[in-house]
Design a protein around this motif. Structure first.
Motif, PDB file in Angstrom:
ATOM      1  N   ARG A  43       0.766  -1.174   0.028  1.00 12.42           N
ATOM      2  CA  ARG A  43       0.010   0.126  -0.254  1.00 12.42           C
ATOM      3  C   ARG A  43       0.971   1.264   0.022  1.00 12.42           C
ATOM      4  NH1 ARG A  43      -2.889  -3.902   3.172  1.00 12.42           N
ATOM      5  NH2 ARG A  43      -5.120  -4.101   2.333  1.00 12.42           N
TER       6      ARG A  43
ATOM      7  N   ARG B 252     -14.276   6.927  -4.088  1.00 15.29           N
ATOM      8  CA  ARG B 252     -14.823   5.913  -3.079  1.00 15.29           C
ATOM      9  C   ARG B 252     -14.568   6.573  -1.637  1.00 15.29           C
ATOM     10  NH1 ARG B 252     -12.892  -0.089  -1.381  1.00 15.29           N
ATOM     11  NH2 ARG B 252     -13.680  -0.096   0.863  1.00 15.29           N
TER      12      ARG B 252
ATOM     13  N   GLY C 298     -10.713   3.228   1.943  1.00  9.66           N
ATOM     14  CA  GLY C 298     -10.175   1.996   1.546  1.00  9.66           C
ATOM     15  C   GLY C 298      -9.323   2.339   0.371  1.00  9.66           C
TER      16      GLY C 298
ATOM     17  N   THR D 200      -1.880  -3.607  -4.792  1.00 11.30           N
ATOM     18  CA  THR D 200      -3.222  -3.689  -3.974  1.00 11.30           C
ATOM     19  C   THR D 200      -4.569  -3.658  -4.979  1.00 11.30           C
ATOM     20  OG1 THR D 200      -2.112  -3.331  -1.915  1.00 11.30           O
ATOM     21  CG2 THR D 200      -4.498  -3.129  -1.865  1.00 11.30           C
ATOM     22  N   TRP D 201      -5.362  -4.533  -4.528  1.00 12.66           N
ATOM     23  CA  TRP D 201      -6.610  -4.580  -5.017  1.00 12.66           C
ATOM     24  C   TRP D 201      -7.473  -3.579  -4.098  1.00 12.66           C
ATOM     25  CZ3 TRP D 201      -9.371  -9.328  -7.263  1.00 12.66           C
ATOM     26  CH2 TRP D 201     -10.385  -9.337  -7.546  1.00 12.66           C
TER      27      TRP D 201
ATOM     28  N   GLN E  64     -11.278  -2.284  -3.899  1.00 15.20           N
ATOM     29  CA  GLN E  64     -12.727  -2.682  -4.389  1.00 15.20           C
ATOM     30  C   GLN E  64     -13.458  -1.426  -4.713  1.00 15.20           C
ATOM     31  OE1 GLN E  64     -13.465  -5.905  -4.589  1.00 15.20           O
ATOM     32  NE2 GLN E  64     -15.733  -5.483  -4.980  1.00 15.20           N
TER      33      GLN E  64
ATOM     34  N   ARG F  20       3.424 -15.028   3.131  1.00 16.63           N
ATOM     35  CA  ARG F  20       2.222 -15.720   3.928  1.00 16.63           C
ATOM     36  C   ARG F  20       2.814 -17.122   4.234  1.00 16.63           C
ATOM     37  NH1 ARG F  20      -2.794 -14.592   5.018  1.00 16.63           N
ATOM     38  NH2 ARG F  20      -2.835 -12.413   4.217  1.00 16.63           N
TER      39      ARG F  20
END
Ligand SMILES: Cc1cc2nc3c(=O)[nH]c(=O)nc-3n(C[C@H](O)[C@H](O)[C@H](O)COP(=O)(O)O)c2cc1C
Length: 171
Positions: A12, A61, A64, A110-111, A113, A156
């Protein structure tokens, strides 16, 4: 492949270094090579590198959108809803492949939305359509924030709880 999947994390924060034309072509190619329902290929992308335009997109938006603040490239992932009833699935696969290609190029992503998200009382999807001149029959799934990584994240790791989400033969 598993190593690539582990290493891909949502990034991010990006440096000011631009994404090269060569890398942009590869990211777009990843989306174009995605499978689609009945091979309808409904997914279309809009690549935005203009800083002022990226700021306008971030304002589409109400929350986010932090990754868009420093992104040097934004890919709007859209799909022609007249071509495919399952456009969300088609666009999701394309977006995911772009994120994996970004990781393989050493870029972060990063996605962000947009579908089903809001801007006050307005639809974030509508705001993006208006901003980028996307026709009404195109759904806007997400904006992919992309750039050179300016934060480090650990790969991860899978633990017992993750494996508990898998079932063999029966649920
Ligand atoms: C469908 C979807 C929507 C997401 N929306 C946002 C978003 O709007 N803003 C954001 O910062 N991250 C968003 N993300 C990123 C997730 O927060 C992130 O993938 C999750 O926390 C797991 O972290 P990782 O990607 O580093 O493994 C989204 C991810 C997916 C798959």
């Amino acid at each position: 492949m598993i190593e690539l999947l582990s290493n891909r994390r949502s990034i991010r924060k990006f440096t000011t270094e631009a994404v090269s034309d060569e890398h942009l072509e590869k990211l777009l190619a990843a989306a174009l090579l995605a499978p689609s329902s009945k091979d309808t290929r409904p997914v279309e992308l809009v690549a935005v590198r203009d800083k002022a335009m990226i700021e306008t997109l971030a304002a589409c938006r109400d929350s986010g959108t932090m990754p868009l603040r420093t992104a040097t490239l934004v890919l709007a992932v859209t799909a022609d809803t007249n071509k495919a009833d399952v456009w969300v699935e088609n666009a999701s696969i394309a977006a995911t492949l772009v994120q994996l290609e970004a990781e393989s190029l050493g870029l972060g992503s990063t996605w962000v939305q947009m579908r089903l998200r809001t801007n006050g009382a307005k639809s974030a999807e509508d705001e993006v359509r208006k901003t980028l001149g996307i026709p009404q029959n195109y759904g806007v799934l997400c904006l992919l924030a992309i750039g050179h990584k300016d934060e480090e994240k650990q790969p991860r790791q899978l633990d017992a709880a993750d494996w508990a989400r898998t079932h063999k033969e029966l649920f």
